[in-house]
Scaffold this active site. Structure first.
Site, PDB file in Angstrom:
ATOM      1  N   ARG A   1       0.975  -1.237   0.204  1.00  0.00           N
ATOM      2  CA  ARG A   1       0.457   0.078   0.093  1.00  0.00           C
ATOM      3  C   ARG A   1       0.795   1.360  -0.268  1.00  0.00           C
ATOM      4  O   ARG A   1       1.389   1.206   0.689  1.00  0.00           O
ATOM      5  CB  ARG A   1      -0.961   0.116   1.865  1.00  0.00           C
ATOM      6  CG  ARG A   1      -2.304  -1.056   1.537  1.00  0.00           C
ATOM      7  CD  ARG A   1      -2.791  -0.424   0.113  1.00  0.00           C
ATOM      8  NE  ARG A   1      -4.102  -1.613   0.133  1.00  0.00           N
ATOM      9  CZ  ARG A   1      -4.446  -2.578  -0.866  1.00  0.00           C
ATOM     10  NH1 ARG A   1      -3.379  -2.267  -2.152  1.00  0.00           N
ATOM     11  NH2 ARG A   1      -5.916  -3.024  -0.617  1.00  0.00           N
TER      12      ARG A   1
ATOM     13  N   HIS B   1      -0.348  -0.672  -9.482  1.00  0.00           N
ATOM     14  CA  HIS B   1      -1.347  -1.494  -8.670  1.00  0.00           C
ATOM     15  C   HIS B   1      -1.266  -2.468  -9.486  1.00  0.00           C
ATOM     16  O   HIS B   1      -2.685  -2.703  -9.890  1.00  0.00           O
ATOM     17  CB  HIS B   1      -2.316  -0.893  -8.162  1.00  0.00           C
ATOM     18  CG  HIS B   1      -2.720  -1.566  -7.526  1.00  0.00           C
ATOM     19  ND1 HIS B   1      -2.853  -0.440  -6.259  1.00  0.00           N
ATOM     20  CD2 HIS B   1      -2.517  -2.740  -6.937  1.00  0.00           C
ATOM     21  CE1 HIS B   1      -3.379  -1.254  -4.937  1.00  0.00           C
ATOM     22  NE2 HIS B   1      -3.196  -2.495  -5.221  1.00  0.00           N
TER      23      HIS B   1
HETATM   24  C1  GLV Z   1      -5.272  -4.804  -3.495  1.00  0.00           C
HETATM   25  O1  GLV Z   1      -5.467  -4.113  -3.448  1.00  0.00           O
HETATM   26  C2  GLV Z   1      -6.474  -5.915  -3.253  1.00  0.00           C
HETATM   27  O2  GLV Z   1      -6.482  -5.608  -1.856  1.00  0.00           O
HETATM   28  O3  GLV Z   1      -6.147  -7.458  -3.456  1.00  0.00           O
END
Ligand code: GLV
Length: 311
Positions: A223, A275
């Site tokens: 994160r 991401h």
């Molecule tokens: C993606 O970031 C998740 O938390 O699955």
């Protein structure tokens, strides 16, 4: 049982879930409002607050991802409804690949060779052997533990860290604040797979970065909130010349998409990915979703999210 699915490609998820759960009526958020209000369960990824507020008698929520930070921070989240999240569900393998690529990128000097290529410079660097390249993995949940095991299987000494004590075969486990400092002082590559919680926010700040050995590298498929970005840029230094921090491979950011003005886009020793490290694979995730919904409906015990802890 009526299940409402909300995620990109919701129709695909709806159809696949309906095949696994023939006893359920599965709808998506594009169903009419009166149907949405009757949902017993939600299976959702980043739903709008209005959608969370609609069901009249919600019995449970399945988070279609590993991180529950977005859901717990959603102002529409009803109180007291149990939440189940995906645990690994195929994500750990993908995140493990991302991390292994990242470690080799630095250990085999691909970052340096890229710069040399721009300068047409033919110069070989001595390889630092894997046993001399300790890797730190912060976060030993379902994903972190598997990532640590895969890195260890590759031959790197792995130090793992979690808030509370854990024991994992083949991994040197540390915990608590003192354990974090111990780990930071030892590792050449630091990997972040922690959840976003009140106690992990900016855990990698100027102090933590200063504890890493000179020339360490950072990989963050976790994160964005885990890192103090100003401190990271400071530790990286400017331009091609390696600073105290050799480089960073980053997949998660406090604001996504990463804003165009972010200096991270242009930093020559930062790799930005959108991401993508751990997308949720449909098949394994749906097995977990179906299992959770059946257990919810049967009143069987389930491993639910602790909203206070944030995971
Ligand atoms: C993606 O970031 C998740 O938390 O699955």
């Amino acid at each position: 049982m009526k299940v409402l699915v909300h995620i990109d490609d919701a129709e695909q998820w709806r159809d696949a879930l309906a095949r696994r759960l023939p006893e359920a009526e599965v709808i998506t958020s594009s169903a009419p409002a009166e149907q949405r209000r009757e949902a017993d369960y939600l299976a959702v990824w980043k739903p709008p607050a209005t959608l969370l507020r609609e069901p009249r008698a919600l019995k449970g929520i399945v988070n279609l991802g590993a991180g529950v930070d977005a859901l717990l921070n959603n102002p529409g989240l009803p109180e007291g409804v149990p939440i189940v999240k995906l645990r690994d569900a195929g994500m750990a393998g993908l995140i493990g690949d991302y991390v292994r690529y990242g470690i080799l990128h630095f250990q085999r000097d691909f970052d340096r060779y890229r710069r040399q290529q721009h300068a047409r410079e033919w110069r070989e660097h001595a390889v630092v052997d894997k046993p001399d390249w300790p890797v730190g993995v912060l976060g030993l949940g379902a994903i972190g533990a598997r990532v640590a095991a895969r890195v260890a299987a590759d031959g790197f000494p792995v130090h793992g860290w979690s808030r509370s004590p854990k024991g994992l075969a083949g991994i040197t486990c540390h915990h608590g604040e003192a354990g974090l400092d111990e780990l930071l002082a030892r590792v050449r590559t630091l990997v972040l797979v922690l959840p976003d919680t009140a106690s992990t926010r900016r855990i990698i700040d100027a102090r933590a970065l200063a504890m890493l050995p000179e020339g360490a590298s950072l990989i963050n498929p976790g994160r964005g909130s885990l890192i103090d970005e100003a401190a990271l840029l400071e530790a990286l230094g400017e331009g091609d010349a390696e600073g105290r921090l050799r480089g960073a491979i980053l997949d998660a950011f406090p604001e996504e998409p990463l804003p165009e003005a972010s200096p991270l886009w242009r930093h020559p020793r930062v790799w930005v990915t959108p991401h993508m490290a751990g997308p949720t694979p449909l098949g394994e995730a749906l097995d977990q979703v179906a299992e959770a919904l059946r257990a919810f409906a049967a009143g069987e015990p389930l491993e639910t999210v602790d909203p206070e802890a944030g995971y």
